[in-house]
Design a protein around this motif. Structure first.
Motif, PDB file in Angstrom:
ATOM      1  N   PHE A 164       0.839  -1.200   0.000  1.00  0.00           N
ATOM      2  CA  PHE A 164       0.000   0.000   0.000  1.00  0.00           C
ATOM      3  C   PHE A 164       0.877   1.253   0.000  1.00  0.00           C
ATOM      4  N   ALA A 165       1.910   1.260   0.842  1.00  0.00           N
ATOM      5  CA  ALA A 165       2.799   2.425   0.938  1.00  0.00           C
ATOM      6  C   ALA A 165       3.491   2.697  -0.385  1.00  0.00           C
ATOM      7  N   ARG A 166       3.960   1.654  -1.023  1.00  0.00           N
ATOM      8  CA  ARG A 166       4.627   1.814  -2.320  1.00  0.00           C
ATOM      9  C   ARG A 166       3.659   2.370  -3.363  1.00  0.00           C
ATOM     10  N   ASP A 167       2.440   1.810  -3.390  1.00  0.00           N
ATOM     11  CA  ASP A 167       1.442   2.250  -4.370  1.00  0.00           C
ATOM     12  C   ASP A 167       1.010   3.697  -4.139  1.00  0.00           C
ATOM     13  N   GLN A 168       1.069   4.133  -2.878  1.00  0.00           N
ATOM     14  CA  GLN A 168       0.665   5.493  -2.546  1.00  0.00           C
ATOM     15  C   GLN A 168       1.804   6.495  -2.683  1.00  0.00           C
ATOM     16  N   GLY A 169       2.992   6.005  -3.020  1.00  0.00           N
ATOM     17  CA  GLY A 169       4.118   6.905  -3.243  1.00  0.00           C
ATOM     18  C   GLY A 169       4.917   7.270  -2.010  1.00  0.00           C
ATOM     19  N   TYR A 170       4.744   6.529  -0.928  1.00  0.00           N
ATOM     20  CA  TYR A 170       5.536   6.798   0.271  1.00  0.00           C
ATOM     21  C   TYR A 170       6.980   6.345   0.059  1.00  0.00           C
ATOM     22  N   GLY A 171       7.899   6.997   0.741  1.00  0.00           N
ATOM     23  CA  GLY A 171       9.294   6.621   0.624  1.00  0.00           C
ATOM     24  C   GLY A 171       9.747   5.673   1.711  1.00  0.00           C
ATOM     25  N   GLU A 172       8.988   5.638   2.822  1.00  0.00           N
ATOM     26  CA  GLU A 172       9.438   4.859   3.967  1.00  0.00           C
ATOM     27  C   GLU A 172       8.246   4.453   4.830  1.00  0.00           C
ATOM     28  N   VAL A 173       8.321   3.252   5.388  1.00  0.00           N
ATOM     29  CA  VAL A 173       7.346   2.798   6.380  1.00  0.00           C
ATOM     30  C   VAL A 173       8.065   2.725   7.720  1.00  0.00           C
ATOM     31  N   VAL A 174       7.502   3.342   8.733  1.00  0.00           N
ATOM     32  CA  VAL A 174       8.123   3.357  10.049  1.00  0.00           C
ATOM     33  C   VAL A 174       7.173   2.728  11.071  1.00  0.00           C
ATOM     34  N   LEU A 175       7.732   2.296  12.182  1.00  0.00           N
ATOM     35  CA  LEU A 175       6.913   1.713  13.242  1.00  0.00           C
ATOM     36  C   LEU A 175       7.670   1.792  14.553  1.00  0.00           C
ATOM     37  N   THR A 176       6.926   1.635  15.641  1.00  0.00           N
ATOM     38  CA  THR A 176       7.513   1.603  16.981  1.00  0.00           C
ATOM     39  C   THR A 176       6.984   0.379  17.706  1.00  0.00           C
ATOM     40  N   THR A 177       7.875  -0.357  18.339  1.00  0.00           N
ATOM     41  CA  THR A 177       7.479  -1.508  19.140  1.00  0.00           C
ATOM     42  C   THR A 177       8.298  -1.498  20.425  1.00  0.00           C
ATOM     43  N   PHE A 202       8.195   7.514  28.071  1.00  0.00           N
ATOM     44  CA  PHE A 202       7.908   8.374  29.215  1.00  0.00           C
ATOM     45  C   PHE A 202       9.034   8.220  30.226  1.00  0.00           C
ATOM     46  N   LYS A 203       9.320   9.282  30.965  1.00  0.00           N
ATOM     47  CA  LYS A 203      10.409   9.249  31.938  1.00  0.00           C
ATOM     48  C   LYS A 203      10.208   8.171  32.981  1.00  0.00           C
ATOM     49  N   LYS A 204       8.940   7.936  33.374  1.00  0.00           N
ATOM     50  CA  LYS A 204       8.685   6.936  34.407  1.00  0.00           C
ATOM     51  C   LYS A 204       9.003   5.524  33.926  1.00  0.00           C
ATOM     52  N   TRP A 205       8.971   5.308  32.591  1.00  0.00           N
ATOM     53  CA  TRP A 205       9.294   3.983  32.067  1.00  0.00           C
ATOM     54  C   TRP A 205      10.778   3.682  32.210  1.00  0.00           C
ATOM     55  N   ARG A 206      11.577   4.720  32.385  1.00  0.00           N
ATOM     56  CA  ARG A 206      13.017   4.517  32.593  1.00  0.00           C
ATOM     57  C   ARG A 206      13.274   3.757  33.893  1.00  0.00           C
ATOM     58  N   LEU A 207      12.374   3.922  34.871  1.00  0.00           N
ATOM     59  CA  LEU A 207      12.521   3.261  36.163  1.00  0.00           C
ATOM     60  C   LEU A 207      12.493   1.747  36.025  1.00  0.00           C
ATOM     61  N   ILE A 208      11.747   1.249  35.017  1.00  0.00           N
ATOM     62  CA  ILE A 208      11.673  -0.202  34.835  1.00  0.00           C
ATOM     63  C   ILE A 208      12.404  -0.633  33.556  1.00  0.00           C
ATOM     64  N   SER A 209      13.234   0.261  33.034  1.00  0.00           N
ATOM     65  CA  SER A 209      14.035  -0.036  31.831  1.00  0.00           C
ATOM     66  C   SER A 209      13.179  -0.569  30.697  1.00  0.00           C
ATOM     67  N   PHE A 210      12.039   0.070  30.490  1.00  0.00           N
ATOM     68  CA  PHE A 210      11.087  -0.361  29.460  1.00  0.00           C
ATOM     69  C   PHE A 210      11.189   0.602  28.282  1.00  0.00           C
ATOM     70  N   SER A 211      11.955   0.195  27.278  1.00  0.00           N
ATOM     71  CA  SER A 211      12.217   1.101  26.158  1.00  0.00           C
ATOM     72  C   SER A 211      11.437   0.721  24.909  1.00  0.00           C
ATOM     73  N   GLN A 212      11.279   1.694  24.033  1.00  0.00           N
ATOM     74  CA  GLN A 212      10.632   1.513  22.741  1.00  0.00           C
ATOM     75  C   GLN A 212      11.708   1.502  21.648  1.00  0.00           C
ATOM     76  N   ILE A 213      11.446   0.754  20.603  1.00  0.00           N
ATOM     77  CA  ILE A 213      12.387   0.656  19.488  1.00  0.00           C
ATOM     78  C   ILE A 213      11.689   1.074  18.208  1.00  0.00           C
ATOM     79  N   GLN A 214      12.320   1.950  17.449  1.00  0.00           N
ATOM     80  CA  GLN A 214      11.774   2.395  16.175  1.00  0.00           C
ATOM     81  C   GLN A 214      12.477   1.693  15.020  1.00  0.00           C
TER      82      GLN A 214
END
Length: 234
Positions: A164-177, A202-214
């Motif tokens: 879908f992204a290619r057909d719509q002319g997007y250059g990149e698909v991004v996500l966070t998990t 969120f800063k409070k997530w640093r307390l439990i070392s819970f990070s997001q990856i893009q």
């Protein structure tokens, strides 16, 4: 292996989609709890807290109660990021899926259906402030019902978004998990997504070392354009 097909979301899918979405996020709570228990600061707290109670009160019963209270508090802490995400989503883009994803060109929401039941889902919205001057599409809410995993449904849903992204002319698909969604991390990397950053939402997530990856996936058309630019072809 039951056959499935992928189609666009319809309004009568809403209840099943919301149930699937909420259930998928709740599944990550046990892994988050185990992650918290393994943290050095948690071990110090679980050992030092009850010991302090014994030294002050001399009561093993109070120490046991304190241990249970600490475990209950840590369990609540493990639930918090996932519950917060579900509540936030249900008040924003997931409050009206048709309006958020299907009312304008350049966005979409798809479900995987098997034997008349929705067993998987994924959404995609344009990034409002794309980086590097690229038109970016964000992949959101990928999930598959537990009993239908291992059939390639998640991979098919991701590829639906990429096409879908290619057909719509997007250059990149991004996500966070999240760092704890190991199956998702492996899937994205197998499909060619590249890790771009890791952060605490969120800063409070640093307390439990819970990070997001893009992650980002540079679409073939965009890759060709970049090669031409670098080679002086444009």
């Amino acid at each position: 292996m039951a056959p499935y097909h992928i189609r666009k979301y319809q309004e009568n899918d809403r209840k099943r989609v919301i149930d699937l979405f909420s259930m998928a996020k709740a599944e990550h709570i046990p892994a988050t709890f185990r992650h918290i228990l393994k943290l050095p600061q948690t071990l110090v707290l679980l050992l030092g807290g009850p010991l302090a109670v014994i030294l002050v009160s001399g009561s093993w019963v109070l120490a046991f109660v304190a241990s249970l209270a600490l475990l209950a508090a840590l369990r609540f802490l493990a639930k918090y990021p996932w519950k917060q995400y579900v509540v936030m989503s249900l008040h924003t883009d997931m409050s009206d899926i048709t309006k958020s994803y299907l009312s304008e060109r350049g966005s979409g929401f798809w479900v995987a259906e098997s034997k008349g039941q929705v067993v998987g889902m994924v959404g995609a919205l344009p990034v409002k402030q794309p980086t590097l001057q690229k038109e970016q599409l964000e992949l959101l809410h990928l999930c598959v019902a537990p009993e239908h995993r291992g059939q390639g449904i998640a991979k098919a849903l991701v590829r639906t978004v990429l096409t879908f992204a290619r057909d719509q002319g997007y250059g990149e698909v991004v996500l966070t998990t999240s760092m704890l969604q190991h199956s998702a991390l492996a899937l994205y990397q197998r499909l060619g997504f590249q890790k771009t950053s890791q952060f605490f939402a969120f800063k409070k997530w640093r307390l439990i070392s819970f990070s997001q990856i893009q992650f980002a996936y540079c679409l073939p058309s965009a890759q060709v354009s970049q090669a031409l630019e670098q080679g002086g072809g444009l």
